[in-house]
Design an enzyme around this catalytic site. Sequence first.
Site, PDB file in Angstrom:
ATOM      1  N   HIS A   1      14.744   6.861  20.793  1.00  0.00           N
ATOM      2  CA  HIS A   1      15.007   8.162  20.185  1.00  0.00           C
ATOM      3  C   HIS A   1      14.284   9.274  20.955  1.00  0.00           C
ATOM      4  O   HIS A   1      13.353   9.887  20.447  1.00  0.00           O
ATOM      5  CB  HIS A   1      14.550   8.170  18.728  1.00  0.00           C
ATOM      6  CG  HIS A   1      15.301   7.243  17.837  1.00  0.00           C
ATOM      7  ND1 HIS A   1      15.049   5.889  17.782  1.00  0.00           N
ATOM      8  CD2 HIS A   1      16.306   7.475  16.963  1.00  0.00           C
ATOM      9  CE1 HIS A   1      15.860   5.323  16.892  1.00  0.00           C
ATOM     10  NE2 HIS A   1      16.628   6.263  16.381  1.00  0.00           N
TER      11      HIS A   1
ATOM     12  N   SER B   1      19.108   2.258  17.811  1.00  0.00           N
ATOM     13  CA  SER B   1      18.605   2.622  16.491  1.00  0.00           C
ATOM     14  C   SER B   1      19.086   1.607  15.461  1.00  0.00           C
ATOM     15  O   SER B   1      18.805   0.421  15.581  1.00  0.00           O
ATOM     16  CB  SER B   1      19.041   4.059  16.140  1.00  0.00           C
ATOM     17  OG  SER B   1      18.340   4.529  15.018  1.00  0.00           O
TER      18      SER B   1
ATOM     19  N   GLU C   1      10.784   0.354  19.956  1.00  0.00           N
ATOM     20  CA  GLU C   1      10.689   1.798  19.739  1.00  0.00           C
ATOM     21  C   GLU C   1      11.016   2.064  18.273  1.00  0.00           C
ATOM     22  O   GLU C   1      11.486   1.186  17.560  1.00  0.00           O
ATOM     23  CB  GLU C   1      11.640   2.553  20.674  1.00  0.00           C
ATOM     24  CG  GLU C   1      13.121   2.255  20.466  1.00  0.00           C
ATOM     25  CD  GLU C   1      13.802   3.180  19.465  1.00  0.00           C
ATOM     26  OE1 GLU C   1      13.414   4.366  19.373  1.00  0.00           O
ATOM     27  OE2 GLU C   1      14.714   2.730  18.757  1.00  0.00           O
TER      28      GLU C   1
END
Length: 307
Positions: free
Chosen positions: A277, A116, A212
């Site tokens: 995620h 992330s 992502e």
Amino acid sequence: MKTLLRPARLAPGARVAVVAPSGPVPEERLQAGLDVLRGWDLDPVVAPHVLDRHGTFPYLAGADADRAADLQRAWCDPSVDAVLCARGGYGAQRIAGLLDWEAMRAAGPKVFVGFSDITALHEAFATRLGLVTLHGPMTAGVDFLKNARAQEHLKATLFAPETVTTLASGGTPLVPGRARGVTLGGCLSLLAAELGTPHARPRARGGLLCLEDVGEETYRLDRYLTQLLRAGWLDGVRGVLLGSWERCEPREGLRPLLADRLGGLGVPVAEEFGFGHCAGALTVPFGVAAELDADAGTLTLAEPALR
């Protein structure tokens, strides 16, 4: 793109430091994550400022200088074998310029895990330290704490990386084909935000790019991809692997955008690789040579992520 230096795998009893480079960490989740690590026969130590809260900006886990000091101290501690991020959020970009990269390079290679917002640090570790890093679940992450698959895949990567050299996709190819390159990537919005900074790669040439994101409107994903394309960052990329798009538009709505923005690259593009995620997220090493077979839905590493 060259392969990067692989750190040593972990052994039972290894000491691992938990740091919070980005957002604030809930204490109960941190304690639960530490229990998981202890169950793996690791010796986790928590950096001094992991549970801090910034006085002005509640989205930060304490002051920039303190978060940077925690990471640098953990990395330069010779008794620490791995540095694990507690969670993402936002803030890693704010500390990249505060780290003493020369001192960290002198400390030698060790394992680094996160994803992330930690994408900014994956880029910095690649460019400044030339080091393989692990895009994987974080110690206080909800998906990690509640999902055996995520835990077991990270554990296998840390202790027995030769057992997880093939990652399988759950989807069909967006663009078929096979390609070889060096893995890199992470959160799409962070890769776009890192463009032009001194800690990011100038381009993805020669790479197998893993992408992502989470909680983004489709037009924003369009903007990030378009920015990477216009900047020439995607020129020469060998292939693309798509992970999770949690809390974004459903996949059937995203496919046209991904095909529109990535299809013109003329390289294989594979979907649903299960990293990022999502529940049961797989750990993907960045900086290793690999082969993508979009038709078969596999990523096969040329060698284990860790020595």
